[in-house]
Write a protein that holds these residues in place. Sequence first.
Motif, PDB file in Angstrom:
ATOM      1  N   VAL A   3      -2.880   2.263   1.678  1.00  0.00           N
ATOM      2  CA  VAL A   3      -2.337   1.031   1.121  1.00  0.00           C
ATOM      3  C   VAL A   3      -3.419   0.085   0.631  1.00  0.00           C
ATOM      4  O   VAL A   3      -3.180  -0.763  -0.198  1.00  0.00           O
TER       5      VAL A   3
ATOM      6  N   GLN B 211       2.477  -4.004   0.017  1.00  0.00           N
ATOM      7  CA  GLN B 211       2.731  -4.534  -1.313  1.00  0.00           C
ATOM      8  C   GLN B 211       4.228  -4.547  -1.616  1.00  0.00           C
ATOM      9  O   GLN B 211       5.013  -3.842  -0.978  1.00  0.00           O
TER      10      GLN B 211
ATOM     11  N   TRP C 118       3.825  -1.618  -6.191  1.00  0.00           N
ATOM     12  CA  TRP C 118       3.566  -0.200  -5.966  1.00  0.00           C
ATOM     13  C   TRP C 118       3.883   0.611  -7.215  1.00  0.00           C
ATOM     14  O   TRP C 118       3.124   1.512  -7.603  1.00  0.00           O
ATOM     15  N   ARG C 119       5.005   0.305  -7.848  1.00  0.00           N
ATOM     16  CA  ARG C 119       5.396   1.063  -9.033  1.00  0.00           C
ATOM     17  C   ARG C 119       4.357   0.929 -10.141  1.00  0.00           C
ATOM     18  O   ARG C 119       4.044   1.899 -10.839  1.00  0.00           O
TER      19      ARG C 119
ATOM     20  N   THR D 280       5.570  -0.953   2.213  1.00  0.00           N
ATOM     21  CA  THR D 280       6.206  -1.658   1.104  1.00  0.00           C
ATOM     22  C   THR D 280       7.037  -2.798   1.679  1.00  0.00           C
ATOM     23  O   THR D 280       7.911  -2.573   2.517  1.00  0.00           O
TER      24      THR D 280
ATOM     25  N   SER E 230       9.012   3.464  -4.200  1.00  0.00           N
ATOM     26  CA  SER E 230       7.670   2.985  -4.532  1.00  0.00           C
ATOM     27  C   SER E 230       6.909   3.992  -5.383  1.00  0.00           C
ATOM     28  O   SER E 230       5.699   3.827  -5.607  1.00  0.00           O
TER      29      SER E 230
ATOM     30  N   ILE F  46       6.132   6.952  -4.558  1.00  0.00           N
ATOM     31  CA  ILE F  46       5.232   7.739  -3.703  1.00  0.00           C
ATOM     32  C   ILE F  46       5.980   8.982  -3.220  1.00  0.00           C
ATOM     33  O   ILE F  46       7.060   8.863  -2.635  1.00  0.00           O
TER      34      ILE F  46
END
Length: 757
Positions: free
Chosen positions: A98, A103, A108-109, A141, A176, A178
């Motif tokens: 992170v 965040q 994140w995106r 997140t 996110s 991920i």
Amino acid sequence: MKIQRLGLWLFMATFMVTMQLSAQNKHEGPYSDKEAWNYAQNTVQRMSLEQKVGQMTQISLEFFLKTKDGQVIVPHVLDTPKLKEAIEQYHVGSILNVGGDAQTVENWRGIITEIQNIAMSQSLKVPILYGIDAIHGNNYTLGSVMFPQQIAMAASFNPDLIKRAGEVSAYETRASFIPWNFSPVLDLGRMPVWPRIWETFGEDPYLVSVMGDSIISGYQGNNMADKYHVAACLKHFMGYSMPLSGHDRTPAWIPERELREYFLPQFKSAIDHGALTVMVNSGEINGVPVHANHHILTDILKGELRFKGFAVSDWQDIEYLWQRHHVAKDNKDAVKIAVNAGIDMSMVPVDYSFSKDLLDLAKSGEVSEGRINDAVTRILYVKYKLGLFDRPIGNASDYSLFGGKEHQQLNYDVASECVTLLKNKNNILPLKKGIKILVTGPAANTMRSLNGGWARVWQGTTSDETEKDKNTILEALQQRLGNQVLYAPGTEFDSSTKEGIQAAVDQANSADLILFCGGESSYTETPGNINDLTISSPQIQLVKALAKTGKPMVMVLTEGRPRIVSAIEPFMQGIIDALYPGNQGGNVIADILLGKINPSGKLPYTYPRFTNALANYYHKYTESKEFDINGGYDPQWEFGYGLSYTTFDYSDLQLSSTVVSDNRPLQISVTVKNTGDRKGKETVLVYASDLVASITPEVKRLRAFKKVELQPGGSQTLHFTLSKKDLSFINNDLKRVTEPGDFTLEVGGLKQSFVVQ
């Protein structure tokens, strides 16, 4: 310059649209193993040696974040030139972590999109595999659901519910953008001092296997390439959780028979259920660091278990082969040892030392290109199975449920089954209406003791700020009872004052009942090491002072491991162990205390009575009171123990036969009845005992369980099947065998005998 900037903007916009459109039109999986493997092999054949080494390199995000005055800028902003260097020059294949504080999902995106745009603009168009520790929800997140920690989930003994939690965790992690979750922990939680006990599913190998398979099924689904699932990562292969000292990352001594009997089965089960990545044990076993252990990483994992995915190192652990373990003379030697042992990806984490040294080793022939090809093929195989080649980024509009009421309700439902009632003298719980309660203790008004570590930040230290919209235990009770609730903290976890304790005593004199909230604050890994499992001295001092008031006392424990409470247990009329119940823990605990929820948790580990008596429930006969009168097995509470606000009666235990053979499994039935006056859930535990064996048998082992819900007066007959293999063990030749002989079966205090032929 304006024309150049406009051209760059148009290029980026066109590139983004093209990626979005192609993502909609391409194959959406699931991808077959053959298809994924062939694609990976073909791609490897087109790669340079430098590109292959880059795919084996994992760098932490903070290495690529912009800073100001030496501090990472918040919200995070990528240092694009530095990121481009990593991908274009060093061909880095994976990023993790992170980079500081949690965040927003929007940030994140943006980060993941920028990373993947650069990766997919390269000639080979190999996406980055981004991984994160979303171990109880997408905790890095902001605004995501944070579920109970694994040890609390294990107390639910409800694998279907845990699968649903895994689905939500996967959904919110993919929200996110991920795709890879460093979870679950399949380490066996049998050393209660170890600071990572709360990350495990408890001390029993069968329970860990069942719960692990369930959450993996939730994470990966039937198609982990879709937009709502992620790849699981099994931690930490293997034997990490049994250090001799109980301290994190210190030496373990585990004979291979023990390793195969207790520590391997859950990993095998998870791999059989499709898990495609493992993270390696940071410690050493019998003098050999596992990152250097070819027998464990190659012979067992990739050979015996036929593991198709890849093995990633833990944080900096290849460097530690020379810096800590002293089995390598320098970093290059460490890289050679680790990669040849079977490590496929190095969590470096913040430089290119691994890439540079591995490239030199490959050119000199000290690490064969065949070994590198194998590692990279495995990595690309996982990326392909995840659908990253077709859809390296997501679509924000697909995740409207992120952090919403539906997911929060599931979190409440999960936590509701994770809390264990350990004592209820004279039915003091649920609390009587109208009484005045003093809430006290260091865990009463903090979210840190509900969420534990890996909660927005590594050590969970910011939970009181980031989760201020959630209820602590105190706040939940105040919402429900108003001015019936008094509060005095009394003490902190590790320090106290006479004035603080006296203030709590003074308040207690005005209350009808004292609710002491104690246990532990948040921690994880080495910072959580302790030398004494006993609950902290300030908490003991507070309880003893409060006991002198003569007021009835109830204790709520929020803790990551079983802190010994034998010094204060006699003062309590009621005891609840909530472990680390997550963001809904305050609400759930309050509703259990007030009777809205009937507790149904069962202890997933043995709760010790003394600091030097840490035997597990599957101890040997020579460890029992029968042979060791003064120091034999005598826990505070046994594995599987847990009370309810109702009562259950077991009857009519039936076996299909008194003989079990290869072609004749044992069919078991037992009837459970709710004999109380309120609805309740009961976990039915099936134990088997091998009476005589060539390896000294345990007193008993859990072989099956089911959880049922019964109305008052209701009953249900449950059915179980045990095969001959279910009764097996690892013999001295390291073979799994079921020896013929006499066995007993125990369910709810009922026993039956049978024979294995």
